[in-house]
Design an enzyme around this catalytic site. Structure first.
Site, PDB file in Angstrom:
ATOM      1  N   ASN A 298       0.812  -1.215   0.000  1.00  0.00           N
ATOM      2  CA  ASN A 298       0.000   0.000   0.000  1.00  0.00           C
ATOM      3  C   ASN A 298       0.849   1.270   0.000  1.00  0.00           C
ATOM      4  O   ASN A 298       0.362   2.332  -0.380  1.00  0.00           O
ATOM      5  CB  ASN A 298      -0.921   0.004   1.226  1.00  0.00           C
ATOM      6  CG  ASN A 298      -1.593   1.346   1.431  1.00  0.00           C
ATOM      7  OD1 ASN A 298      -2.513   1.716   0.712  1.00  0.00           O
ATOM      8  ND2 ASN A 298      -1.119   2.099   2.419  1.00  0.00           N
TER       9      ASN A 298
ATOM     10  N   TYR B 145       2.652  10.071 -11.626  1.00  0.00           N
ATOM     11  CA  TYR B 145       1.930   9.216 -10.678  1.00  0.00           C
ATOM     12  C   TYR B 145       1.113   8.170 -11.427  1.00  0.00           C
ATOM     13  O   TYR B 145       1.156   6.974 -11.114  1.00  0.00           O
ATOM     14  CB  TYR B 145       1.024  10.068  -9.795  1.00  0.00           C
ATOM     15  CG  TYR B 145       0.119   9.247  -8.893  1.00  0.00           C
ATOM     16  CD1 TYR B 145       0.648   8.525  -7.828  1.00  0.00           C
ATOM     17  CD2 TYR B 145      -1.259   9.193  -9.112  1.00  0.00           C
ATOM     18  CE1 TYR B 145      -0.175   7.764  -7.011  1.00  0.00           C
ATOM     19  CE2 TYR B 145      -2.078   8.447  -8.302  1.00  0.00           C
ATOM     20  CZ  TYR B 145      -1.536   7.734  -7.248  1.00  0.00           C
ATOM     21  OH  TYR B 145      -2.344   6.970  -6.441  1.00  0.00           O
ATOM     22  N   GLY B 146       0.353   8.605 -12.429  1.00  0.00           N
ATOM     23  CA  GLY B 146      -0.432   7.663 -13.208  1.00  0.00           C
ATOM     24  C   GLY B 146       0.450   6.647 -13.912  1.00  0.00           C
ATOM     25  O   GLY B 146       0.117   5.461 -13.994  1.00  0.00           O
ATOM     26  N   ALA B 147       1.583   7.105 -14.432  1.00  0.00           N
ATOM     27  CA  ALA B 147       2.499   6.188 -15.111  1.00  0.00           C
ATOM     28  C   ALA B 147       3.053   5.152 -14.146  1.00  0.00           C
ATOM     29  O   ALA B 147       3.198   3.970 -14.492  1.00  0.00           O
ATOM     30  CB  ALA B 147       3.643   6.976 -15.748  1.00  0.00           C
ATOM     31  N   ALA B 148       3.364   5.573 -12.926  1.00  0.00           N
ATOM     32  CA  ALA B 148       3.875   4.635 -11.927  1.00  0.00           C
ATOM     33  C   ALA B 148       2.826   3.584 -11.574  1.00  0.00           C
ATOM     34  O   ALA B 148       3.142   2.392 -11.434  1.00  0.00           O
ATOM     35  CB  ALA B 148       4.315   5.391 -10.676  1.00  0.00           C
ATOM     36  N   LYS B 149       1.574   4.003 -11.436  1.00  0.00           N
ATOM     37  CA  LYS B 149       0.514   3.047 -11.114  1.00  0.00           C
ATOM     38  C   LYS B 149       0.218   2.121 -12.295  1.00  0.00           C
ATOM     39  O   LYS B 149      -0.145   0.959 -12.097  1.00  0.00           O
ATOM     40  CB  LYS B 149      -0.743   3.795 -10.670  1.00  0.00           C
ATOM     41  CG  LYS B 149      -0.611   4.478  -9.309  1.00  0.00           C
ATOM     42  CD  LYS B 149      -0.262   3.501  -8.197  1.00  0.00           C
ATOM     43  CE  LYS B 149      -0.398   4.143  -6.820  1.00  0.00           C
ATOM     44  NZ  LYS B 149      -0.007   3.216  -5.721  1.00  0.00           N
TER      45      LYS B 149
ATOM     46  N   ILE C 108     -10.967   8.537  -2.680  1.00  0.00           N
ATOM     47  CA  ILE C 108     -11.170   7.964  -1.354  1.00  0.00           C
ATOM     48  C   ILE C 108     -10.971   9.079  -0.338  1.00  0.00           C
ATOM     49  O   ILE C 108      -9.869   9.645  -0.225  1.00  0.00           O
ATOM     50  CB  ILE C 108     -10.188   6.818  -1.065  1.00  0.00           C
ATOM     51  CG1 ILE C 108     -10.256   5.732  -2.147  1.00  0.00           C
ATOM     52  CG2 ILE C 108     -10.450   6.231   0.325  1.00  0.00           C
ATOM     53  CD1 ILE C 108     -11.573   4.989  -2.208  1.00  0.00           C
TER      54      ILE C 108
END
Length: 240
Positions: free
Chosen positions: A77, A144-148, A177
């Site tokens: 997480n 961030y999106g690329a890492a995810k 969230i």
């Protein structure tokens, strides 16, 4: 009673996940960089705290003696959008741009890779690996999106690698969230409204929504679910 390790378990989604496992009677270890909040969280739910930086190879190796000898469930997480903590690079400043991208890749991808690799020899047969991804992997959000998105590709690889041992590896991809530190107090009411409007059920998510999905994937009965991305974002990933 299972042995469960949750990285980034002091607050938000990680804490909700750890608390759910602890409530189910499992032995839970939570990790994180901030020793104070980590110990407080562990005391509240009856878990064990082990403080280290999951993106630091030396720190992960140094923490191994304090981590369980056998691991039935690993929840990766630790992470978050590090771009919120760094200034936008100036046009043409490639050094700063590279540093910003590396920060998100380290926090979100490398942290999961390192902890999983370090604990793989300790994973029991039929163990469960669940990594927290993001709706940003499909919708985009810079580094961030690329890492995810990379987390999803890596999960497919370890599902194949560890599958012969009965070990599953899956991703849970949340959207908005609330009650977490993710947005660093930058999220406005308008921002919340736009994200809620993109869902099919017209509500924001809560950490317990994510925890429920993680517990499902970690269950002994979920042994034929692997290499998957489970979206916990009210259908927002489908687009408007």
């Amino acid at each position: 009673m299972r042995s469960v390790v949750v990285t980034g378990g002091a607050t938000g989604i990680g804490y909700a996940v750890a608390a759910a496992f602890a409530a189910a009677g499992d032995q839970v270890v939570i990790t994180g960089r901030r020793e104070g909040p980590l110990k407080e969280a562990a005391q509240r739910i009856g878990a064990t705290a082990v403080a280290f930086d999951a993106a630091d190879p030396a720190a992960v190796a140094g923490a191994l003696p304090a981590l369980p000898a056998h691991v039935d469930v690993l929840v990766n997480n630790a992470g978050g959008n590090t771009s919120f903590d760094r200034p936008d690079p100036a046009d043409g400043d490639l050094e700063a741009l590279a540093a910003n991208w590396r920060a998100n890749l380290d926090a979100n991808l490398l942290s999961a890779v390192l902890v999983t690799a370090a604990l793989t020899p300790r994973l029991t047969d039929h163990a469960r690996i669940v990594t927290i991804g993001s709706i940003a992997a499909r919708q985009g959000a810079g580094s961030y999106g690329a890492a995810k998105a990379a987390v999803e590709a890596w999960t497919a690889s370890i599902a194949s690698e560890l599958g012969p041992r009965g070990i599953t590896a899956n991703v849970v991809a949340p959207g908005l969230i609330l009650a977490t530190e993710f947005f660093r107090d930058r999220l406005t009411e308008d921002g919340i409204g736009q994200r809620v409007a993109a869902t099919r059920n017209r509500r924001a998510g809560a950490p317990d929504d994510v925890a429920a999905a993680v517990l499902f994937l970690a269950a002994p009965t979920a042994g034929h679910v692997t290499g998957q991305v489970i979206h916990v974002n009210g259908g927002a990933y489908l687009g408007r």
